[in-house]
Design a protein around this motif. Structure first.
Motif, PDB file in Angstrom:
ATOM      1  N   ASP A 127       0.881  -1.167   0.000  1.00  0.00           N
ATOM      2  CA  ASP A 127       0.000   0.000   0.000  1.00  0.00           C
ATOM      3  C   ASP A 127       0.918   1.216   0.000  1.00  0.00           C
ATOM      4  O   ASP A 127       1.189   1.811   1.038  1.00  0.00           O
ATOM      5  N   GLY A 128       1.441   1.544  -1.187  1.00  0.00           N
ATOM      6  CA  GLY A 128       2.417   2.634  -1.273  1.00  0.00           C
ATOM      7  C   GLY A 128       3.654   2.269  -0.479  1.00  0.00           C
ATOM      8  O   GLY A 128       4.225   1.187  -0.664  1.00  0.00           O
ATOM      9  N   PRO A 129       4.082   3.135   0.449  1.00  0.00           N
ATOM     10  CA  PRO A 129       5.282   2.851   1.226  1.00  0.00           C
ATOM     11  C   PRO A 129       5.088   1.752   2.273  1.00  0.00           C
ATOM     12  O   PRO A 129       6.059   1.271   2.848  1.00  0.00           O
ATOM     13  N   GLU A 130       3.844   1.339   2.514  1.00  0.00           N
ATOM     14  CA  GLU A 130       3.569   0.221   3.428  1.00  0.00           C
ATOM     15  C   GLU A 130       3.747  -1.074   2.643  1.00  0.00           C
ATOM     16  O   GLU A 130       2.802  -1.664   2.140  1.00  0.00           O
TER      17      GLU A 130
ATOM     18  N   ALA B 173       9.688   5.327  -3.895  1.00  0.00           N
ATOM     19  CA  ALA B 173       9.867   6.060  -5.146  1.00  0.00           C
ATOM     20  C   ALA B 173       8.812   5.659  -6.168  1.00  0.00           C
ATOM     21  O   ALA B 173       9.008   5.810  -7.361  1.00  0.00           O
ATOM     22  N   GLY B 174       7.689   5.146  -5.684  1.00  0.00           N
ATOM     23  CA  GLY B 174       6.627   4.699  -6.576  1.00  0.00           C
ATOM     24  C   GLY B 174       5.735   5.835  -7.030  1.00  0.00           C
ATOM     25  O   GLY B 174       6.049   7.016  -6.822  1.00  0.00           O
ATOM     26  N   PRO B 175       4.608   5.472  -7.633  1.00  0.00           N
ATOM     27  CA  PRO B 175       3.671   6.497  -8.113  1.00  0.00           C
ATOM     28  C   PRO B 175       3.079   7.279  -6.944  1.00  0.00           C
ATOM     29  O   PRO B 175       3.156   6.839  -5.788  1.00  0.00           O
TER      30      PRO B 175
ATOM     31  N   ARG C 276      -1.355   8.233  -1.305  1.00  0.00           N
ATOM     32  CA  ARG C 276      -1.891   8.989  -0.171  1.00  0.00           C
ATOM     33  C   ARG C 276      -0.971   8.977   1.044  1.00  0.00           C
ATOM     34  O   ARG C 276      -0.984   9.904   1.844  1.00  0.00           O
ATOM     35  N   LEU C 277      -0.151   7.941   1.213  1.00  0.00           N
ATOM     36  CA  LEU C 277       0.741   7.864   2.374  1.00  0.00           C
ATOM     37  C   LEU C 277       2.123   8.477   2.118  1.00  0.00           C
ATOM     38  O   LEU C 277       2.892   8.658   3.056  1.00  0.00           O
ATOM     39  N   ALA C 278       2.433   8.793   0.876  1.00  0.00           N
ATOM     40  CA  ALA C 278       3.778   9.264   0.540  1.00  0.00           C
ATOM     41  C   ALA C 278       4.122  10.606   1.185  1.00  0.00           C
ATOM     42  O   ALA C 278       5.292  10.936   1.341  1.00  0.00           O
ATOM     43  N   ARG C 279       3.114  11.381   1.588  1.00  0.00           N
ATOM     44  CA  ARG C 279       3.400  12.679   2.214  1.00  0.00           C
ATOM     45  C   ARG C 279       3.807  12.535   3.678  1.00  0.00           C
ATOM     46  O   ARG C 279       4.178  13.510   4.327  1.00  0.00           O
TER      47      ARG C 279
END
Length: 167
Positions: A31-34, A90-92, A95-98
């Motif tokens: 899930d993004g960075p998770e 470094a993905g697309p 919502r959690l990347a911030r």
């Protein structure tokens, strides 16, 4: 730089079954960075705290959204907030990347319903499916089942809630 980003307010749920083991669920993917890693896909339920939401209410909501469980009583909570940093991402856009990582208040709960109430494969408009399986596991073994960046938090949770592990 990750230190410039805030931690996401979050809750974790350590749900004890009748025999003192805790519920863990297997994540179906990143899930993004998770991220998940092979053999380390398991975790306890957790999720974000909505704006102006009380952490205890958030924990009960997240438990319901992720597992279908409504039959649980709160036994206690960690005294302090526990944090972990996400691994580099470094993905697309996500919502959690911030966020730098998660800042969590953990709640110990006792499951009081039938196992037929547990459904980790359900999805709702508010909460997409995150898991494909669940099991009961000894609390002292759970840290070894999670991705390394979460492990120190899980070790702290195990120490804080060990007294609830007895049936």
């Amino acid at each position: 730089m990750s230190g410039d980003r805030p931690y996401r307010p979050n809750v974790g749920i350590c749900l004890f079954g009748p025999d003192g083991r805790v519920l863990v669920a297997r994540r179906i993917g990143d899930d993004g960075p998770e991220i998940v890693l092979p053999g380390l896909e398991w975790q306890m339920p957790q999720g974000g705290i909505d704006p102006h939401e009380d952490p205890r209410a958030a924990a009960l909501r997240e438990l319901r959204e992720e597992t279908g469980i409504t039959s649980a009583v709160v036994l206690g909570a960690t005294k302090e907030w526990l944090s972990y940093d996400f691994p580099p991402y470094a993905g697309p856009p996500h919502r959690l990347a911030r966020f730098r990582g998660q800042r969590q208040r953990w709640f110990a709960m006792r499951f009081t319903g039938p196992e037929s109430e547990i459904d980790v494969t359900r999805a709702t408009p508010e909460a997409p499916q995150e898991f494909d399986a669940w099991r009961w596991e000894r609390l002292d073994r759970v840290a070894g089942l999670v991705v390394p960046f979460r492990r120190p938090v899980y070790e702290a949770v195990a120490r804080a809630f060990a007294r609830f592990a007895a049936p």
